[in-house]
Design an enzyme around this catalytic site. Sequence first.
Site, PDB file in Angstrom:
ATOM      1  N   ARG A  99       0.852  -1.198   0.000  1.00  0.00           N
ATOM      2  CA  ARG A  99       0.000   0.000   0.000  1.00  0.00           C
ATOM      3  C   ARG A  99       0.881   1.240   0.000  1.00  0.00           C
ATOM      4  O   ARG A  99       0.631   2.208  -0.705  1.00  0.00           O
ATOM      5  CB  ARG A  99      -0.963  -0.001   1.196  1.00  0.00           C
ATOM      6  CG  ARG A  99      -1.730   1.307   1.324  1.00  0.00           C
ATOM      7  CD  ARG A  99      -2.988   1.248   2.196  1.00  0.00           C
ATOM      8  NE  ARG A  99      -2.907   0.359   3.314  1.00  0.00           N
ATOM      9  CZ  ARG A  99      -2.180   0.571   4.427  1.00  0.00           C
ATOM     10  NH1 ARG A  99      -1.481   1.693   4.553  1.00  0.00           N
ATOM     11  NH2 ARG A  99      -2.160  -0.315   5.401  1.00  0.00           N
TER      12      ARG A  99
ATOM     13  N   TYR B  44     -17.749  14.891 -15.397  1.00  0.00           N
ATOM     14  CA  TYR B  44     -18.135  13.485 -15.260  1.00  0.00           C
ATOM     15  C   TYR B  44     -19.109  13.315 -14.088  1.00  0.00           C
ATOM     16  O   TYR B  44     -18.869  13.837 -12.997  1.00  0.00           O
ATOM     17  CB  TYR B  44     -16.875  12.631 -15.070  1.00  0.00           C
ATOM     18  CG  TYR B  44     -17.194  11.203 -14.736  1.00  0.00           C
ATOM     19  CD1 TYR B  44     -18.050  10.459 -15.559  1.00  0.00           C
ATOM     20  CD2 TYR B  44     -16.690  10.587 -13.606  1.00  0.00           C
ATOM     21  CE1 TYR B  44     -18.376   9.154 -15.253  1.00  0.00           C
ATOM     22  CE2 TYR B  44     -17.008   9.269 -13.297  1.00  0.00           C
ATOM     23  CZ  TYR B  44     -17.854   8.558 -14.124  1.00  0.00           C
ATOM     24  OH  TYR B  44     -18.192   7.267 -13.816  1.00  0.00           O
TER      25      TYR B  44
ATOM     26  N   ASP C  91      -8.567  18.060 -14.464  1.00  0.00           N
ATOM     27  CA  ASP C  91      -8.832  16.685 -14.898  1.00  0.00           C
ATOM     28  C   ASP C  91      -8.491  16.626 -16.394  1.00  0.00           C
ATOM     29  O   ASP C  91      -9.202  17.177 -17.230  1.00  0.00           O
ATOM     30  CB  ASP C  91     -10.309  16.347 -14.637  1.00  0.00           C
ATOM     31  CG  ASP C  91     -10.656  14.904 -15.001  1.00  0.00           C
ATOM     32  OD1 ASP C  91      -9.949  14.323 -15.850  1.00  0.00           O
ATOM     33  OD2 ASP C  91     -11.647  14.381 -14.457  1.00  0.00           O
TER      34      ASP C  91
ATOM     35  N   LYS D 216      -8.843   5.454 -19.114  1.00  0.00           N
ATOM     36  CA  LYS D 216      -9.240   5.896 -20.448  1.00  0.00           C
ATOM     37  C   LYS D 216      -8.037   5.853 -21.392  1.00  0.00           C
ATOM     38  O   LYS D 216      -7.506   4.795 -21.647  1.00  0.00           O
ATOM     39  CB  LYS D 216      -9.879   7.293 -20.333  1.00  0.00           C
ATOM     40  CG  LYS D 216     -10.947   7.377 -19.224  1.00  0.00           C
ATOM     41  CD  LYS D 216     -12.128   6.513 -19.517  1.00  0.00           C
ATOM     42  CE  LYS D 216     -13.148   6.270 -18.432  1.00  0.00           C
ATOM     43  NZ  LYS D 216     -13.073   6.805 -17.136  1.00  0.00           N
TER      44      LYS D 216
HETATM   45  O1  P1T Z   1     -13.842   5.695 -13.739  1.00  0.00           O
HETATM   46  P1  P1T Z   1     -12.658   6.249 -13.002  1.00  0.00           P
HETATM   47  O2  P1T Z   1     -11.351   5.719 -13.427  1.00  0.00           O
HETATM   48  O3  P1T Z   1     -12.848   6.237 -11.504  1.00  0.00           O
HETATM   49  O4  P1T Z   1     -12.555   7.809 -13.423  1.00  0.00           O
HETATM   50  C1  P1T Z   1     -13.573   8.733 -13.184  1.00  0.00           C
HETATM   51  C2  P1T Z   1     -13.534   9.829 -14.216  1.00  0.00           C
HETATM   52  C3  P1T Z   1     -12.940  11.037 -13.900  1.00  0.00           C
HETATM   53  N1  P1T Z   1     -12.866  12.058 -14.783  1.00  0.00           N
HETATM   54  C4  P1T Z   1     -13.354  11.933 -16.028  1.00  0.00           C
HETATM   55  C5  P1T Z   1     -13.266  13.074 -16.989  1.00  0.00           C
HETATM   56  C6  P1T Z   1     -13.971  10.722 -16.421  1.00  0.00           C
HETATM   57  O5  P1T Z   1     -14.456  10.635 -17.679  1.00  0.00           O
HETATM   58  C7  P1T Z   1     -14.077   9.653 -15.493  1.00  0.00           C
HETATM   59  C8  P1T Z   1     -14.752   8.382 -15.837  1.00  0.00           C
HETATM   60  N2  P1T Z   1     -15.653   8.499 -16.910  1.00  0.00           N
HETATM   61  C9  P1T Z   1     -16.424   7.498 -17.419  1.00  0.00           C
HETATM   62  C10 P1T Z   1     -16.489   6.261 -16.928  1.00  0.00           C
HETATM   63  C11 P1T Z   1     -17.248   7.889 -18.590  1.00  0.00           C
HETATM   64  O6  P1T Z   1     -17.764   7.018 -19.325  1.00  0.00           O
HETATM   65  O7  P1T Z   1     -17.378   9.104 -18.813  1.00  0.00           O
END
Ligand code: P1T
Length: 384
Positions: A51, A103, A175, A200
Site C-alpha cells: 500500500r 463526469y 482533470d 481511459k
Molecule cells: O472511472 P474512473 O477511473 O474512476 O474515473 C472517473 C472519471 C474522472 N474524470 C473523467 C473526466 C472521467 O471521464 C471519469 C470516468 N468516466 C467514465 C467512466 C465515462 O464514461 O465518462
Amino acid sequence: MGKKGLGFNSKTIHGGQEPDKAYGAVMPPIYQTSTYAQTTPGGHKGYEYSRSGNPTRTALERSLASIENGKHGLAFASGLAAIDAVIKLLEPGDEVVSTNDLYGGSYRLFRQVFEKYGIGFHFVGMQNLESIESLINEKTKLLWVETPTNPMMNVIDIRAAADLAKKHDLLLAVDNTFATPYLQRPLDMGADIVMHSATKYLGGHSDVVVGALVVNDDELAEKLYFLQNASGGVCGPMDSFLVLRGIKTLHVRMQRHCENCKAIAEFLQSHPGIDKIYWPGFPAHPNHDVAIRQMSDFGGMLSFIPKGGSFDDAVKIVERLQVFTLAESLGGVESLAGHPASMTHASIPKEEREKSGVVDSLIRLSVGIEDVKDLIEDLEQALL
Ligand code: P1T
C-alpha cells in the site's frame, strides 16, 4: 543527451523508466507482492508494504510524472480514488469551485460524499472567468477544472484559470482525462495538480480501472502521498503494468483518435439527421480559439444531438450501432457510444444536467482507432 531532454513521443516509452535492477528486464516486472522481507526491523530495500509502495507502481508513477512534465506522480485504484485524495486535502468549511459540466461520478463524489463532511461545492460554466470569480470567497481553496468537459466538450482556458487561482491563493486541479498530455500539459500552464482517469486513454485498451495525480510541488506531493497511503486507494501491480504498457503507445493512438474523430465530426456535420455537434475542432465551437491555443489537436471525443431529439430517438440510434459498442467509458482503441442522460451522467439530477446541455437526446462518441470508413458506415446505418 541522456533521458532529460526527450520529446513527448520518446517520454511515453522511456520517461522515468530504467531496466529492472535485479535482472535487467526491459519491461518492468509485475511485483505481485503485498510485502517485502526485512533483514532487521526497518532494514529493507525501499519497500515495506505494497500500500505504501510497490516497484511496479513506482515505475508507473515515474512515467506519469514524465509525460505530464511534473515532478511527482501518484497512481490510484481509480480516477475517483485520485479525486478523493485531492478533496481530502481540504478541511470542513472549505469550498471548491468546479466546472458545471463534468463526469457524473465526480459530481456524485462531491455532492453525495464530501458535502456530508462540510466541504462546499459550486458548479459553474468556466468559459467565463467572471462567473468563477463571483463564487470565490475567503472559504474557497480549490478550483476543479475538467477540460474538455465530459460530455459537452467545453474547453476551459487553463492559463486564465491558473492566473485566477494565483490571484486568490487557490489550488488549481485539472482533470486531463479527455485531452491527455499528448494534447495538453496543464502543469506547464500553471496548474498545481493534474488528474487522470487512466482507465481511459492512458491505459488505452479498456482493460483496467486506474487513476493518477501529477504535481510539481514537493510539499503538495508529500500531502497527497500521505493520503494515498492513509486512505489506501492504491493502484495494484498488475494494473500499474497495464497502464505503463498503454502509455508506451499513447502518442500513436492519440494521433489516430484525433484523425478519426475529425472525420466523424465532419461526416455528422454534413448529415441531415443531426441537430447539433459538440467538437472543439469546429471554428464555430465557442471555445475553438482556446482549444487552438492550449491543445495540439482536438481529441477523440465528440457529442451530438440527433434531429427530433427525444430520449427514445437517441436510445434507438445507439442500439442500432454495430461497430461502435454501447458502453460506459472512453479512450480505448475500440469505438464506444454512450447515452449520458441514462448512463455516465445519470447521477446528476435532470434539472442540473440540462442546465449544462446534457439533454435526454445527447449521444457521446469515443472514437476509436479502427478504419474510419467502417465507423462512418456504422453511424450512417444507425442514423437512418
Ligand atoms: O472511472 P474512473 O477511473 O474512476 O474515473 C472517473 C472519471 C474522472 N474524470 C473523467 C473526466 C472521467 O471521464 C471519469 C470516468 N468516466 C467514465 C467512466 C465515462 O464514461 O465518462
